[in-house]
Design a protein around this motif. Structure first.
Motif, PDB file in Angstrom:
ATOM      1  N   UNK A   1       2.737  16.864  12.343  1.00 18.16           N
ATOM      2  CA  UNK A   1       3.161  15.503  12.085  1.00 18.16           C
ATOM      3  C   UNK A   1       2.025  14.774  11.365  1.00 18.16           C
ATOM      4  N   UNK A   2       2.290  14.368  10.132  1.00 21.18           N
ATOM      5  CA  UNK A   2       1.300  13.642   9.333  1.00 21.18           C
ATOM      6  C   UNK A   2       1.881  12.284   8.959  1.00 21.18           C
ATOM      7  N   UNK A   3       1.083  11.229   9.181  1.00 21.35           N
ATOM      8  CA  UNK A   3       1.491   9.867   8.840  1.00 21.35           C
ATOM      9  C   UNK A   3       0.266   9.092   8.378  1.00 21.35           C
ATOM     10  N   UNK A   4       0.459   8.277   7.337  1.00 23.54           N
ATOM     11  CA  UNK A   4      -0.646   7.466   6.839  1.00 23.54           C
ATOM     12  C   UNK A   4      -0.095   6.234   6.133  1.00 23.54           C
TER      13      UNK A   4
ATOM     14  N   UNK B   1      -7.559  15.457  13.290  1.00 21.39           N
ATOM     15  CA  UNK B   1      -8.608  14.642  12.689  1.00 21.39           C
ATOM     16  C   UNK B   1      -8.126  13.878  11.459  1.00 21.39           C
ATOM     17  N   UNK B   2      -9.074  13.328  10.742  1.00 20.95           N
ATOM     18  CA  UNK B   2      -8.770  12.506   9.570  1.00 20.95           C
ATOM     19  C   UNK B   2      -8.103  13.357   8.485  1.00 20.95           C
ATOM     20  N   UNK B   3      -7.090  12.775   7.844  1.00 19.27           N
ATOM     21  CA  UNK B   3      -6.389  13.450   6.755  1.00 19.27           C
ATOM     22  C   UNK B   3      -6.895  12.949   5.406  1.00 19.27           C
TER      23      UNK B   3
ATOM     24  N   UNK C   1       0.806  -1.202   0.000  1.00 14.26           N
ATOM     25  CA  UNK C   1       0.000   0.000   0.000  1.00 14.26           C
ATOM     26  C   UNK C   1       0.848   1.265   0.000  1.00 14.26           C
ATOM     27  N   UNK C   2       0.284   2.342   0.525  1.00 14.17           N
ATOM     28  CA  UNK C   2       0.916   3.648   0.531  1.00 14.17           C
ATOM     29  C   UNK C   2       1.456   3.977   1.917  1.00 14.17           C
ATOM     30  N   UNK C   3       2.670   4.518   1.945  1.00 14.62           N
ATOM     31  CA  UNK C   3       3.258   5.030   3.174  1.00 14.62           C
ATOM     32  C   UNK C   3       3.543   6.507   2.969  1.00 14.62           C
TER      33      UNK C   3
ATOM     34  N   UNK D   1      -8.059   1.082   0.735  1.00 17.10           N
ATOM     35  CA  UNK D   1      -8.419   2.278   1.493  1.00 17.10           C
ATOM     36  C   UNK D   1      -8.330   2.124   2.998  1.00 17.10           C
ATOM     37  N   UNK D   2      -8.132   0.897   3.486  1.00 17.95           N
ATOM     38  CA  UNK D   2      -7.986   0.692   4.926  1.00 17.95           C
ATOM     39  C   UNK D   2      -6.731   1.385   5.430  1.00 17.95           C
ATOM     40  N   UNK D   3      -6.849   2.087   6.549  1.00 17.88           N
ATOM     41  CA  UNK D   3      -5.702   2.782   7.128  1.00 17.88           C
ATOM     42  C   UNK D   3      -5.225   2.049   8.371  1.00 17.88           C
TER      43      UNK D   3
END
Length: 365
Positions: free
Chosen positions: A214-217, A244-246, A199-201, A223-225
């Motif tokens: 600080x943003x991390x996903x 909140x959600x990004x 997936x995506x990092x 689409x599951x996080x």
């Protein structure tokens, strides 16, 4: 010898010596990561050190992108006293825990020498635990803290000397430990064909004048996080803000997995951040992050110290393979009149249909 200098201190977490981890999992590790930039596209330095108690190995690296060249110095040796944070010419000195740390690459026969000291701009931030179980086995169970700060000292790369001053030289660091794949590759068994980190990092720690974001996903193809963070941290000690959600919109260099622009938004907080990469460092190549068959974090290199150096061409020798690993950039971030800099890190592993990557090899359209 099991007993070491660390055993003098009240830091034991099990009935065993500090030299021995509290788990027998071969993949237990304990690592430092640092990055350093001049808030510009002139160069990007990434360096770190790790211990692997159940593999009996300690290693370190320093990797610098300068112009069209990818410079690497790396070293490995058997692990002895865990308080000895040195590998050949590279060493870490903790001057003030969670505040001030020094990283040194003594002058050597290779293309990098450095003596820089980190001074934290924000407190060390506890990040969420990363836990992934695949076909019954725990393959990731890691803990990490992150921090942004300023650098001061000297740097030499490829015969050029740089004065590192805190007015413009910043960066990010993290300390992580736990379980993740390290050392020589293991047989996949029932996990054949499964990419456990698919997936995506996205990992964008960004520093502004009076605060950090600080943003991390880590987002799966469906689409599951699995690991997320969105937080604003104030330098003056005001309470942290959960944003909140990004949401993310990424633009790629056509035919590759390399980002050229991003917009990260936090709708609940009314924040939309323009993210511009300034200079890429394909850190996965030459440093142990999995792209080199002969050098991986924790891989045994022999009974004594081994130190190696590389100077590679970015476009022909590094980028073609490096784009499939973790990719780090110097990032410039702007929102609501704020301008900041930081780490702009991404990886796209396996298919990610949202951005047109239909299998593990395809680049974005």
């Amino acid at each position: 010898m099991a007993i070491s200098s660390w055993d003098e201190f009240p830091v034991h977490q099990s009935p065993d010596w500090i030299r021995h981890a509290g788990t027998t999992d071969r993949n237990f590790y304990d690592r430092n990561y640092f990055c350093m930039h001049g808030s510009s596209d002139e160069l990007f330095a990434i360096f770190g050190m790790g211990q692997y108690p159940n593999l009996g190995v300690q290693d370190a690296f320093c990797c610098i992108r300068r112009g069209d060249k990818h410079h690497v110095v790396r070293g490995s040796r058997p692990l002895t006293d865990r308080m000895d944070m040195s590998v050949g010419p590279m060493r870490i000195e903790v001057i003030e825990p969670l505040k001030k740390v020094r990283y040194i690459v003594e002058p050597n026969e290779h293309s990098i020498a450095m003596d820089v000291t980190w001074d934290a701009s924000i407190r060390a931030m506890e990040e969420p635990n990363q836990y992934i179980r695949s076909e019954g086995r725990v393959v990731f169970n890691t803990q990490r803290f992150a921090q942004l700060g300023r650098w001061e000292g000297t740097l030499s790369v490829g015969g050029e000397d740089f004065a590192v001053t805190p007015d413009r030289w910043g960066g990010a660091r993290d300390r992580s430990w736990g379980i993740r794949p390290v050392g020589e590759p293991e047989g996949d068994g029932i996990r054949q064909g499964i990419n456990v980190m698919s997936g995506m990092w996205n990992y964008f720690p960004m520093m502004f004048d009076d605060h950090a974001i600080l943003y991390m996903n880590n987002e799966a193809d469906d689409g599951t996080r699995r690991l997320v963070e969105g937080k604003r941290v104030w330098v003056d000690g005001r309470p942290d803000e959960d944003l909140g959600r990004s949401e993310h919109e990424h633009t790629f260099e056509s035919g590759t997995r390399v980002l050229t622009h991003s917009t990260i938004s936090f709708p609940e907080a009314g924040i939309e951040i323009d993210c511009q990469p300034l200079l890429v460092n394909f850190v996965s190549v030459g440093t142990g992050y999995g792209m080199d068959a002969d050098w991986r974090h924790g891989m045994y290199q022999g009974p004594g110290l081994v130190v190696q150096g590389k100077v590679l061409d970015v476009d022909t020798e590094v980028k073609p393979i490096g784009q499939y690993g973790v990719v780090d950039h110097v990032g410039r971030y702007t929102y609501d009149g704020n301008v900041g800099y930081g780490l702009y890190e991404h990886g796209f592993f396996g298919p990610f249909h949202r951005y047109g990557m239909t299998d593990g090899a395809a680049g974005a359209p």
